[in-house]
Design a protein around this motif. Structure first.
Motif, PDB file in Angstrom:
ATOM      1  N   GLY A 199       0.836  -1.205   0.000  1.00 31.89           N
ATOM      2  CA  GLY A 199       0.000   0.000   0.000  1.00 31.89           C
ATOM      3  C   GLY A 199       0.870   1.254   0.000  1.00 31.89           C
ATOM      4  O   GLY A 199       0.518   2.271  -0.600  1.00 31.89           O
ATOM      5  N   TYR A 200       1.996   1.162   0.678  1.00 30.78           N
ATOM      6  CA  TYR A 200       2.937   2.291   0.697  1.00 30.78           C
ATOM      7  C   TYR A 200       3.331   2.630  -0.740  1.00 30.78           C
ATOM      8  O   TYR A 200       3.304   3.797  -1.151  1.00 30.78           O
ATOM      9  CB  TYR A 200       4.170   1.899   1.528  1.00 30.78           C
ATOM     10  CG  TYR A 200       5.237   2.954   1.568  1.00 30.78           C
ATOM     11  CD1 TYR A 200       5.230   3.940   2.536  1.00 30.78           C
ATOM     12  CD2 TYR A 200       6.248   2.972   0.613  1.00 30.78           C
ATOM     13  CE1 TYR A 200       6.209   4.923   2.563  1.00 30.78           C
ATOM     14  CE2 TYR A 200       7.221   3.955   0.628  1.00 30.78           C
ATOM     15  CZ  TYR A 200       7.201   4.924   1.605  1.00 30.78           C
ATOM     16  OH  TYR A 200       8.167   5.898   1.613  1.00 30.78           O
ATOM     17  N   ASP A 247      -7.755   7.297   0.363  1.00 32.15           N
ATOM     18  CA  ASP A 247      -7.042   6.125   0.866  1.00 32.15           C
ATOM     19  C   ASP A 247      -7.984   5.406   1.827  1.00 32.15           C
ATOM     20  O   ASP A 247      -8.383   5.961   2.848  1.00 32.15           O
ATOM     21  CB  ASP A 247      -5.762   6.605   1.579  1.00 32.15           C
ATOM     22  CG  ASP A 247      -4.928   5.458   2.156  1.00 32.15           C
ATOM     23  OD1 ASP A 247      -5.523   4.439   2.552  1.00 32.15           O
ATOM     24  OD2 ASP A 247      -3.703   5.615   2.245  1.00 32.15           O
ATOM     25  N   HIS A 256      -7.833   1.688   5.971  1.00 36.62           N
ATOM     26  CA  HIS A 256      -8.476   1.253   7.211  1.00 36.62           C
ATOM     27  C   HIS A 256      -9.998   1.177   7.109  1.00 36.62           C
ATOM     28  O   HIS A 256     -10.675   0.923   8.105  1.00 36.62           O
ATOM     29  CB  HIS A 256      -8.058   2.174   8.360  1.00 36.62           C
ATOM     30  CG  HIS A 256      -6.591   2.129   8.602  1.00 36.62           C
ATOM     31  ND1 HIS A 256      -6.006   1.194   9.432  1.00 36.62           N
ATOM     32  CD2 HIS A 256      -5.572   2.852   8.070  1.00 36.62           C
ATOM     33  CE1 HIS A 256      -4.685   1.377   9.414  1.00 36.62           C
ATOM     34  NE2 HIS A 256      -4.395   2.370   8.602  1.00 36.62           N
ATOM     35  N   THR A 258      -4.916  -1.273   0.655  1.00 38.61           N
ATOM     36  CA  THR A 258      -3.851  -2.223   0.972  1.00 38.61           C
ATOM     37  C   THR A 258      -4.439  -3.620   1.183  1.00 38.61           C
ATOM     38  O   THR A 258      -5.605  -3.755   1.553  1.00 38.61           O
ATOM     39  CB  THR A 258      -3.102  -1.772   2.248  1.00 38.61           C
ATOM     40  OG1 THR A 258      -2.162  -2.777   2.617  1.00 38.61           O
ATOM     41  CG2 THR A 258      -4.025  -1.538   3.426  1.00 38.61           C
ATOM     42  N   SER A 273      -2.837  -5.405   3.392  1.00 39.52           N
ATOM     43  CA  SER A 273      -2.203  -5.756   4.668  1.00 39.52           C
ATOM     44  C   SER A 273      -3.110  -5.539   5.877  1.00 39.52           C
ATOM     45  O   SER A 273      -2.670  -5.700   7.013  1.00 39.52           O
ATOM     46  CB  SER A 273      -0.888  -4.990   4.841  1.00 39.52           C
ATOM     47  OG  SER A 273      -1.138  -3.634   5.126  1.00 39.52           O
ATOM     48  N   LYS A 274      -4.374  -5.198   5.646  1.00 38.85           N
ATOM     49  CA  LYS A 274      -5.265  -5.024   6.800  1.00 38.85           C
ATOM     50  C   LYS A 274      -6.445  -5.986   6.640  1.00 38.85           C
ATOM     51  O   LYS A 274      -6.268  -7.175   6.876  1.00 38.85           O
ATOM     52  CB  LYS A 274      -5.638  -3.560   6.923  1.00 38.85           C
ATOM     53  CG  LYS A 274      -4.336  -2.723   6.873  1.00 38.85           C
ATOM     54  CD  LYS A 274      -4.430  -1.359   7.382  1.00 38.85           C
ATOM     55  CE  LYS A 274      -3.182  -0.553   7.075  1.00 38.85           C
ATOM     56  NZ  LYS A 274      -1.906  -1.124   7.531  1.00 38.85           N
TER      57      LYS A 274
END
Ligand code: PMP
Length: 410
Positions: free
Chosen positions: A123-124, A221, A224, A252, A254-255
């Motif tokens: 995501g970064y 974004d 979250h 992302t 990653s969550k």
């Protein structure tokens, strides 16, 4: 040799880190464990791990939907590992796209209802790539002061002018846009959910303010918000009914998705050209087959996760009430997301509290300046749809014990 000479001789490119090294050494000398060196020796489930031989409840994972151990997700990863190998060993632009990359982009297009989807290695990198490629020299990026580091770094890489507005302030956003040249091209970057305090952006009001000004595109974004907000789990922008107004959604894996990777989705007719001009997409290795297979399976399951979402909301509401009833100061007055941040102003107290919680069997994130707003120290809790009612009760009990032991509450 004088002290001054020694100091001069030992000065090198690391010298600028001396204040941080000294602060860290002083903290560790008090006997606390290093909050940034915790090892999970075993991970038993999305909510439980063994840390230093002790079974510990995980409350700092961002694993909102608990997909890391979903049997279908794990099976898809194993199958791809067997059939396609361990890695792609290069960029998609050079080494080619694997069928799994296409599948995860198809899953994203379906999940978000968009015509375009582009997957990045994190995501970064998605923020770095999309922001730096869209907004270059002479363009403006208008962003919330509390934006994630990847958003700031994307601005720096693209060389655009950065204009910051006060966190979640519609009035300040409007005012700052009004000062920019009308003919300049602007990218306004918002986050659906801000990860430090767990608060949500007032997106309809922000969109209305942005639309008063010419030449603005909007990127949201939803790192979250994905999985948890909106009827389809697309994010806070879906929940707040501004889907037609957002030009780019970045997110992302990653969550909520439970693995690693990043993405951008859009309906812009020229979106595909970004694959050829976006350096953090072109010049890095693509995600391994097992990762894209787990992500695709997880994303498809998240489309039908209404019950999990409802349980996660219940967990968030219970924890927020439990902690505020105990007297803790929290990041938002009401539960707004799956992140509940306990605000402390004293570093020693924050570290003592964090360590006491760990000794009791609870892992939370400790966040410190400069990542946190206004010099605060945060014990950040991120809830999971797999936390049971009983675990939430235990968590509140551990906060009570640790808060009393460290003087954080009476
Ligand atoms: N955007 C936001 C708002 C985030 O909080 C994060 C990660 N914490 C990222 C982007 C980057 O995501 P990733 O971990 O996939 O690099």
């Amino acid at each position: 040799m004088t002290d001054a000479a020694t100091a001069t001789e030992t000065r090198d490119l690391f010298s600028k880190f001396d204040p941080l090294i000294n602060e860290r050494e002083a903290l560790l000398a008090t006997g606390v464990r290093d909050p940034y060196a915790i090892v999970m020796d075993q991970v038993l489930s999305p909510t439980r791990a063994i840390i230093k031989g002790k079974e510990t409840i995980l409350l700092g994972t961002y694993n909102y939907m608990g997909m890391t151990f979903d049997p279908d997700v794990v099976a898809a990863g194993k199958k791809a590992l067997d059939e396609f190998g361990a890695g792609t060993t290069g960029s998609r632009v050079l080494n080619g796209t694997y069928q799994g990359h296409k599948e995860v982009e198809d899953a994203l297009k379906e999940f978000y209802g968009t015509s375009g989807a582009m997957v990045f290695s994190t995501g970064y990198q998605a923020n770095l790539g999309i922001i730096s490629t869209l907004a270059g020299k002479g363009d403006y990026v208008v962003l919330d002061a509390d934006s994630h580091a990847s958003i700031y770094d994307g601005c720096a890489m693209g060389n655009a002018e950065i204009v910051r507005f006060r966190h979640n302030s519609v009035e300040d956003l409007d005012k700052r846009l009004g000062r920019l040249p009308a003919d300049a091209l602007k990218l306004v970057v918002l986050e659906g959910v801000y990860s430090m305090l767990g608060d949500v952006a007032p997106l309809p009001e922000m969109v209305a303010a942005i639309r008063k000004h010419p030449n603005c595109m909007i990127l949201c974004d939803e790192a979250h918000g994905m999985g948890f907000f909106g009827p389809n789990g697309r994010g806070a922008y879906e929940e707040q009914g501004v889907e037609g107004e957002i030009d780019f959604v970045v997110g992302t894996f990653s969550k909520s998705v439970g693995t690693v990777g990043g993405f951008c989705v859009s309906n812009h007719p020229k979106f595909e050209i970004l694959r050829l001009v976006c350096r953090p997409y072109v010049f890095t290795a693509s995600l391994p087959p097992s990762v894209v297979a787990t992500a695709a399976t997880s994303i498809r399951k998240l489309m039908h996760a209404g019950e999990k979402r409802a349980h996660l909301w219940k967990n968030s509401q219970r924890l927020h009430k439990g902690l505020s009833d105990l007297g803790f100061k929290l990041g938002s007055a009401t539960p707004q997301s799956a992140i509940i941040a306990v605000i402390l102003t004293d570093q020693m107290q924050a570290v003592a509290m964090w360590q006491t919680l760990l000794e009791l069997g609870l892992y939370v994130n400790m966040a410190r300046p400069p990542a946190t707003p206004a010099g605060t120290f945060l014990l950040r809790c991120s809830l999971c749809a797999e936390h049971s009612d009983d675990q939430v009760t235990q968590i509140i009990g551990m906060f009570e014990a640790a808060g009393k032991a460290t003087g954080a509450i009476d």
